[in-house]
Design a protein around this motif. Structure first.
Motif, short mmCIF file in Angstrom:
data_model
loop_
_atom_site.label_atom_id
_atom_site.label_comp_id
_atom_site.label_asym_id
_atom_site.label_seq_id
_atom_site.Cartn_x
_atom_site.Cartn_y
_atom_site.Cartn_z
N PHE A 119 -34.20 6.12 -1.42
CA PHE A 119 -33.80 5.51 -0.15
C PHE A 119 -33.82 6.54 0.98
O PHE A 119 -34.33 6.27 2.07
N SER B 224 -36.32 6.51 4.20
CA SER B 224 -35.72 6.51 5.53
C SER B 224 -36.17 7.71 6.36
O SER B 224 -36.38 7.60 7.57
N ILE C 78 -27.55 5.79 2.50
CA ILE C 78 -26.54 5.24 1.58
C ILE C 78 -25.65 6.35 1.05
O ILE C 78 -24.69 6.08 0.32
N GLU D 262 -28.78 -5.11 10.34
CA GLU D 262 -29.30 -4.15 9.36
C GLU D 262 -30.80 -4.33 9.15
O GLU D 262 -31.56 -3.35 9.06
N SER E 122 -26.40 1.23 12.18
CA SER E 122 -25.83 0.38 11.15
C SER E 122 -24.43 -0.04 11.54
O SER E 122 -23.71 0.71 12.20
N THR F 107 -24.64 -0.53 4.96
CA THR F 107 -25.81 -0.11 4.18
C THR F 107 -25.43 0.40 2.80
O THR F 107 -26.03 0.00 1.79
N ALA F 108 -24.45 1.29 2.73
CA ALA F 108 -24.07 1.90 1.45
C ALA F 108 -23.43 0.89 0.50
O ALA F 108 -23.41 1.11 -0.71
N LEU G 4 -24.37 -2.33 0.18
CA LEU G 4 -25.30 -3.36 -0.24
C LEU G 4 -25.67 -3.16 -1.71
O LEU G 4 -25.70 -2.03 -2.20
N SER H 23 -30.86 -5.20 -2.41
CA SER H 23 -30.91 -5.29 -0.95
C SER H 23 -31.30 -3.94 -0.34
O SER H 23 -32.01 -3.90 0.67
N GLN H 24 -30.82 -2.86 -0.92
CA GLN H 24 -31.21 -1.55 -0.43
C GLN H 24 -32.71 -1.32 -0.61
O GLN H 24 -33.37 -0.74 0.27
N LEU I 3 -34.52 -3.08 2.08
CA LEU I 3 -34.50 -2.31 3.33
C LEU I 3 -35.56 -1.21 3.31
O LEU I 3 -36.19 -0.93 4.34
N THR I 4 -35.78 -0.58 2.14
CA THR I 4 -36.83 0.44 2.07
C THR I 4 -38.21 -0.18 2.32
O THR I 4 -39.05 0.42 2.99
#
Length: 442
Positions: free
Chosen positions: A45, A49, A58, A379, A390, A394-395, A397, A401-402, A405-406
């Motif tokens: 992640f 990012s 996260i 998000e 954010s 985020t952390a 989720l 879900s994370q 996001l990636t």
């Protein structure tokens, strides 16, 4: 084998390789603050990012990663920003070499090159401006941190360099758990960061045009004029609306003196357009401010710069298209120039596909989490626009879900330039045309 060397695939694969290499480095024990190997998800992640210059995390960058790990993160978002700018230039060079003169002239704007012979000049400017601004801003921040905050020279220099590179690349990474909240009343810290964000995010074609014709605005390209006007409108409008929405909010601007309110509203407006730093608590903002962030994050910054989003130029073309349609004009015009029909179609394509990604990402997160819809939308747009701001969820989720996001960060960063180049490369005249009809609209 030939298809793998297609320029758009080369860009996508190079960024994917950087992500995988960054993940491997961050999983090494030496990269973790406690000297143990980091699990795959935090490393992956963080690498995505960083390479996609987003800034969503996260784990806390300053405490979870060791000095080596932080250096790897900085190198990843340096590559992400510098690599994407040079990739845009290289794609322009490849497209221009492979197309006929008429098509070259059509695709200059789409590939972010200013002219057929300007690619090498833009490449040199990318390197020069990146080095000058990052080193200058780093020096200013280092001096401020040492003399005003009494940090040792080594610590001040590292913090100044890290935040300078992060700001210029619109990465939003900070080695402080509260981002830049601790400097909310310090204009000497926030203003240099704002300058780096704007210069890095405005796009190198614009900087190249300004350098070549700084005293002759009449001959600036239409792209430059649209980007500068659009950026000014977004920054000023965002500043005024955030100031109004947060003026009395006890969790943000409410307790501040008027000069600090003005400073932080301006910083929030600048950062919302894909920089990702925050000097105010995003989670404490009003819903009106969140809604404004949706728009600013989605639009983003200039083409072929370090910013993300669908880009200011895309939004400007769509506005001109709407204005022309409302006025009953057949052409979209601005500054004595007509916007090509191909640019209009491509702007609509980028808008529709970007919106579709946000809708799909939002539906996925709504199904897999219990967070409020407005926080999830924030998000998702932050990830797709490679912003990094954010509301604080985020952390928390779930892993699925994370990972979503990636995917949004990767598509939002790499997909924009590859889509634009693919559309330019794929444009061709058909040998026939079907009879025209006019479906009912509205």
């Amino acid at each position: 084998m030939k298809s793998l060397l297609h320029p758009t695939r080369a860009v996508a694969l190079s960024f994917l390789f950087a992500i995988l290499a960054g993940t491997a480095l961050l999983m090494l024990p030496v990269a973790h603050a406690e000297g143990v190997g980091a699990p795959f998800l935090p490393a992956f992640f963080t690498a995505v990012s960083a390479v996609c210059v987003t800034g969503l995390v996260i784990v806390d960058t300053g405490t979870y990663w060791s000095g080596f790990g932080q250096f790897v993160v900085m190198m990843l978002f340096q590559f992400g920003g510098f690599g994407m700018m040079t990739a845009a230039t290289l794609l322009g060079l490849m497209v221009n070499r492979s197309l006929r003169l008429r098509t070259k002239l059509i695709t200059q704007v789409e590939t972010h090159t200013l002219g057929i012979g300007d690619v090498s000049g833009v490449a040199r400017l990318v390197l020069l401006v990146t080095f000058l601004f990052e080193s200058s801003i780093a020096a200013v921040l280092t001096l401020r941190l040492h003399y005003a905050y009494e940090l040792p020279w080594a610590e001040a220099a590292w913090s100044g360099l890290f935040h300078s590179v992060s700001a210029f690349n619109n990465a939003g990474f900070s080695i402080h758990a509260d981002s830049l909240v601790r400097y909310a009343s310090d204009a000497a810290m926030l203003l240099p960061v704002m300058v780096a964000i704007v210069v890095g995010g405005i796009g190198f074609p614009v900087l190249h045009d300004l350098r070549m014709r700084v005293r002759d605005p009449r001959h600036w390209s239409l792209h430059t004029k649209l980007t500068l006007v659009g950026t000014t409108v977004l920054l000023a409008g965002g500043f005024l609306m955030l100031l109004a929405a947060e003026w009395s909010n006890p969790g943000t601007l409410g307790p501040m003196a008027i000069p600090h309110k003005l400073l932080n509203a301006a910083f929030a407006s600048v950062s919302a357009r894909t920089a990702g730093f925050n000097a105010l608590d995003i989670g404490a903002m009003t819903h009106e401010s969140w809604a404004l962030h949706y728009f600013l994050m989605f639009v983003g910054g200039g083409s072929a710069g370090t910013a993300g989003g669908v880009k200011v130029g895309t939004a400007a073309i769509l506005v001109l298209l709407v204005v022309a349609e409302v006025r009953g004009h057949t052409d979209s015009e601005a500054f004595g120039r007509r916007v090509s029909s191909s640019a209009q179609r491509q702007a609509i394509t980028v808008l529709v596909l970007g919106s579709a990604m946000i809708v799909l990402g939002t539906l996925f997160l709504l199904r897999s989490t219990q967070f409020a819809t407005d926080k999830i939308i924030f998000e998702v747009i932050s990830a797709f626009g490679t912003v990094g701001l954010s509301t604080g969820i985020t952390a928390d989720l779930p892993p699925s879900s994370q990972l979503m996001l990636t995917a949004l960060m990767y598509v939002g960063r790499v997909g924009t330039i590859t889509l634009a180049a693919s559309l330019a490369l794929g444009e061709r005249r058909m040998p026939f045309r079907y009879p025209e009809e006019h479906p009912i609209v509205g």
